[in-house]
Motif scaffolding. Structure first.
Motif, short mmCIF file in Angstrom:
data_model
loop_
_atom_site.label_atom_id
_atom_site.label_comp_id
_atom_site.label_asym_id
_atom_site.label_seq_id
_atom_site.Cartn_x
_atom_site.Cartn_y
_atom_site.Cartn_z
N TRP A 155 0.87 -1.13 0.14
CA TRP A 155 0.11 -0.01 0.23
C TRP A 155 0.85 1.33 -0.09
O TRP A 155 0.50 2.43 -0.34
N ALA A 156 2.19 1.23 0.41
CA ALA A 156 3.05 2.29 0.83
C ALA A 156 3.53 2.82 -0.65
O ALA A 156 3.91 3.96 -0.96
N VAL A 157 3.62 1.82 -1.65
CA VAL A 157 4.25 2.13 -2.89
C VAL A 157 3.63 2.10 -4.15
O VAL A 157 3.81 2.52 -5.26
N CYS A 158 2.19 1.23 -3.90
CA CYS A 158 1.47 1.12 -5.14
C CYS A 158 0.47 2.51 -4.92
O CYS A 158 -0.03 2.99 -4.04
N LYS A 159 0.02 2.90 -6.10
CA LYS A 159 -1.06 4.04 -6.30
C LYS A 159 -2.50 3.34 -6.03
O LYS A 159 -2.84 2.65 -6.55
N VAL A 160 -2.81 3.79 -4.74
CA VAL A 160 -4.22 3.27 -4.22
C VAL A 160 -5.26 4.25 -4.80
O VAL A 160 -5.14 5.35 -4.43
N LYS A 161 -6.31 3.65 -5.44
CA LYS A 161 -7.10 4.54 -6.17
C LYS A 161 -7.93 5.43 -4.98
O LYS A 161 -8.15 6.52 -5.26
N ASN A 162 -8.49 4.65 -4.11
CA ASN A 162 -9.12 5.22 -2.79
C ASN A 162 -8.22 4.97 -1.42
O ASN A 162 -8.41 3.95 -0.88
N ASP A 163 -7.49 6.18 -1.33
CA ASP A 163 -6.59 5.93 -0.40
C ASP A 163 -7.39 6.37 1.09
O ASP A 163 -7.36 7.37 2.15
N GLU A 164 -8.42 5.41 1.47
CA GLU A 164 -9.16 5.88 2.51
C GLU A 164 -8.63 5.30 3.86
O GLU A 164 -7.72 4.72 3.88
N ILE A 165 -9.35 5.86 4.87
CA ILE A 165 -8.71 5.63 6.20
C ILE A 165 -9.13 4.22 6.64
O ILE A 165 -10.38 3.69 6.50
N VAL A 166 -8.19 3.39 7.08
CA VAL A 166 -8.48 2.09 7.33
C VAL A 166 -8.16 1.73 8.92
O VAL A 166 -8.52 0.52 9.42
N PHE A 167 -7.18 2.76 9.55
CA PHE A 167 -6.93 2.00 10.79
C PHE A 167 -6.69 3.14 11.82
O PHE A 167 -5.67 4.00 11.34
N GLU A 168 -7.32 3.58 12.79
CA GLU A 168 -6.99 4.70 13.78
C GLU A 168 -6.78 6.03 13.00
O GLU A 168 -5.71 6.58 13.55
#
Length: 205
Positions: A141-154
């Motif tokens: 997740w840190a290096v790939c372009k995430v289409k929806n960089d949503e909040i997932v943890f805290e």
């Protein structure tokens, strides 16, 4: 080692005091190598065609000299294999005067529990093999372009969580080096805008 461009640049920058020997470790023999150009600066270049997990640095004739280990984007478990080779080879030989290590890590998503160099610390904080392998997967997740960089943890986004897991893996490697007696640090060597794989393990003994 690939085509040996990193070794060539290192020797070129140190041409006034070049190393005696340069050992290039790779599973293949790439074309357009810079081995001979590197030798023009003085050192003898040795290309070792083998897997990092099988290398024994204590058997290739370099334990009586100081050693500099460098690697750029040492992919996934290859970083752990490199650190384990230091432990299993050089560190058992008291003749080695000094060791300097500089490894740029990358591709944490292909690391595995089975090949990880510091299972000891994972056991201390009760991280299981399956949990660690899932952690490695999430580092992408840190290096790939995430289409929806949503909040997932805290309150943290996917890319932030991936970055934290990458750092965790490298800090465990840092502690592994420290357990071997190295003075070690974990540093950012270029902007994340240039490369998301921008962290470096530095160590000396």
């Amino acid at each position: 080692a690939g085509k040996a461009k990193l070794s060539y640049e290192f020797v070129s920058l140190n041409r006034e005091h070049p190393p005696t020997n340069v050992y290039l470790i790779d599973r293949s023999r790439p074309k357009a190598k810079l081995d001979r150009k590197t030798e023009n600066f003085g050192p003898k270049v040795h290309r070792c065609v083998c897997d990092l997990k099988d290398i024994d640095l204590g058997k290739i004739g370099i334990t009586t000299e100081g050693l500099i280990c460098i690697g750029k984007h040492v992919c996934g478990c290859a970083t752990c294999f490199s650190l384990l080779s230091l432990k299993n080879g050089l560190l058992r030989d008291e003749k080695t005067r000094s060791i300097l290590v500089s490894i740029a890590t990358c591709c944490h998503q292909v690391c595995t529990y089975e090949t990880f160099c510091n299972k000891k610390v994972l056991g201390q904080i009760e991280i299981s093999a399956s949990e660690f392998n899932e952690m490695c997967r999430v580092t992408s997740w840190a290096v790939c372009k995430v289409k929806n960089d949503e909040i997932v943890f805290e309150g943290r986004t996917k890319s932030e969580v991936g970055r934290l897991f990458k750092q965790f893996i490298d800090i465990c490697r840092l502690q592994f080096l420290q357990q071997l007696g190295f003075s070690a640090s974990y540093v950012e060597y270029c902007s994340e805008l240039i490369s998301p794989e921008n962290m470096l393990l530095l160590a000396s003994i």
